[in-house]
Design a protein around this motif. Sequence first.
Motif, short mmCIF file in Angstrom:
data_model
loop_
_atom_site.label_atom_id
_atom_site.label_comp_id
_atom_site.label_asym_id
_atom_site.label_seq_id
_atom_site.Cartn_x
_atom_site.Cartn_y
_atom_site.Cartn_z
N ILE A 168 5.33 -10.02 -10.70
CA ILE A 168 5.04 -8.92 -11.63
C ILE A 168 4.09 -7.95 -10.94
O ILE A 168 3.09 -8.38 -10.34
CB ILE A 168 4.41 -9.44 -12.94
N PRO A 169 4.38 -6.63 -10.98
CA PRO A 169 3.53 -5.66 -10.28
C PRO A 169 2.33 -5.22 -11.12
O PRO A 169 2.43 -5.08 -12.34
CB PRO A 169 4.49 -4.48 -10.07
N TYR A 170 1.22 -5.00 -10.44
CA TYR A 170 0.01 -4.48 -11.08
C TYR A 170 -0.53 -3.34 -10.21
O TYR A 170 -0.83 -3.54 -9.03
CB TYR A 170 -1.05 -5.57 -11.21
N PRO A 171 -0.65 -2.13 -10.78
CA PRO A 171 -1.16 -1.00 -9.99
C PRO A 171 -2.66 -1.11 -9.77
O PRO A 171 -3.40 -1.59 -10.64
CB PRO A 171 -0.82 0.21 -10.87
N VAL A 172 -3.11 -0.66 -8.59
CA VAL A 172 -4.54 -0.61 -8.27
C VAL A 172 -4.84 0.80 -7.78
O VAL A 172 -4.29 1.26 -6.77
CB VAL A 172 -4.92 -1.63 -7.18
N VAL A 200 2.55 8.31 -5.90
CA VAL A 200 2.32 7.19 -4.99
C VAL A 200 1.16 6.36 -5.52
O VAL A 200 0.09 6.90 -5.82
CB VAL A 200 1.99 7.68 -3.56
N CYS A 201 1.38 5.07 -5.66
CA CYS A 201 0.30 4.16 -6.05
C CYS A 201 -0.52 3.82 -4.80
O CYS A 201 0.05 3.48 -3.76
CB CYS A 201 0.86 2.87 -6.64
N ASP A 202 -1.84 3.88 -4.91
CA ASP A 202 -2.68 3.49 -3.78
C ASP A 202 -2.32 2.09 -3.31
O ASP A 202 -2.09 1.85 -2.13
CB ASP A 202 -4.16 3.53 -4.17
N VAL A 203 -2.29 1.17 -4.27
CA VAL A 203 -1.93 -0.22 -3.99
C VAL A 203 -1.16 -0.77 -5.19
O VAL A 203 -1.48 -0.44 -6.34
CB VAL A 203 -3.19 -1.09 -3.75
N VAL A 204 -0.16 -1.58 -4.93
CA VAL A 204 0.49 -2.36 -5.98
C VAL A 204 0.42 -3.82 -5.57
O VAL A 204 0.83 -4.19 -4.47
CB VAL A 204 1.96 -1.96 -6.20
N GLU A 205 -0.18 -4.64 -6.43
CA GLU A 205 -0.26 -6.07 -6.17
C GLU A 205 0.84 -6.76 -6.97
O GLU A 205 0.88 -6.68 -8.19
CB GLU A 205 -1.64 -6.62 -6.57
N PHE A 206 1.73 -7.43 -6.26
CA PHE A 206 2.79 -8.20 -6.89
C PHE A 206 2.32 -9.65 -7.00
O PHE A 206 2.12 -10.32 -5.99
CB PHE A 206 4.08 -8.13 -6.07
N VAL A 207 2.12 -10.11 -8.24
CA VAL A 207 1.60 -11.45 -8.48
C VAL A 207 2.75 -12.37 -8.86
O VAL A 207 3.56 -12.05 -9.74
CB VAL A 207 0.54 -11.43 -9.61
N ARG A 261 0.82 -1.21 0.00
CA ARG A 261 0.00 0.00 0.00
C ARG A 261 0.86 1.26 0.00
O ARG A 261 1.95 1.29 0.57
CB ARG A 261 -0.92 0.01 1.22
N ALA A 262 0.33 2.30 -0.65
CA ALA A 262 0.99 3.62 -0.70
C ALA A 262 2.45 3.50 -1.13
O ALA A 262 3.35 3.99 -0.46
CB ALA A 262 0.87 4.32 0.65
N MET A 263 2.66 2.88 -2.26
CA MET A 263 4.02 2.63 -2.75
C MET A 263 4.49 3.80 -3.61
O MET A 263 3.89 4.12 -4.64
CB MET A 263 4.05 1.34 -3.56
#
Length: 219
Positions: free
Chosen positions: A103-107, A80-87, A66-68
């Motif tokens: 692999i990162p995915y921005p949310v 700042v990305c709200d959330v980044v999900e690393f899959v 969160r907050a990356m």
Amino acid sequence: MADKDDEDFLLLSGIQHYQFCKRQWALIHIEQQWAENVRTIEGEHLHRKVDQPFTREKRGDRLVVRAMPVKSERLQLTGVCDVVEFVRNESGVEVHGADGRYIPYPVEYKRGKPKRNEEDILQLAAQAICLEEMTLCNVDSGFIFYNEIKHRIEVELTEAIKHKVRLVVAQMQDYYKRRYTPRVTPGSFCQSCSLLHICMPEMMTKRSVKSYVEGKIKE
């Protein structure tokens, strides 16, 4: 090449302002003017619930950060990305403190509902560009969570969309370097703008007409 100071970088969040209204963006990011309305307050409340800096949690094959903070040296863009999900994906990048590759995915989180224009998508694509530059991974999709419908939508981030981001950011950089604030172009969207009483589009439009008439008289 030495890193540029972040002071020379534009804020990634400004892309949404710029797409909504170029004048609004300039008033905020060049002239440093700001005002609150119901929409901005609701948006801040939503982001306070999401933005928990430096927190990370594991969900199966996903790492949720969160907050990356992210940045692009090429675009001179930071945010700042709200959330980044690393899959988890063997084609991805190693993440400190975690096994395997990801692999990162921005949310991105938005207070309203999906829009007809591309401002939310371009902001998400800009985050993807930053993540690609930082991780050397190809980020071809992301997600936007809309609070009004309580649902998140997957967005395909094509090269065409990323190219448009680069063009938009280049225009923003040009305006910023010249300290140029565009003239008023009134529209129905003005009524939802938090800077309505600062911008005063109707008055500015009248002034431009008056200035034109006075110029003709002097001629």
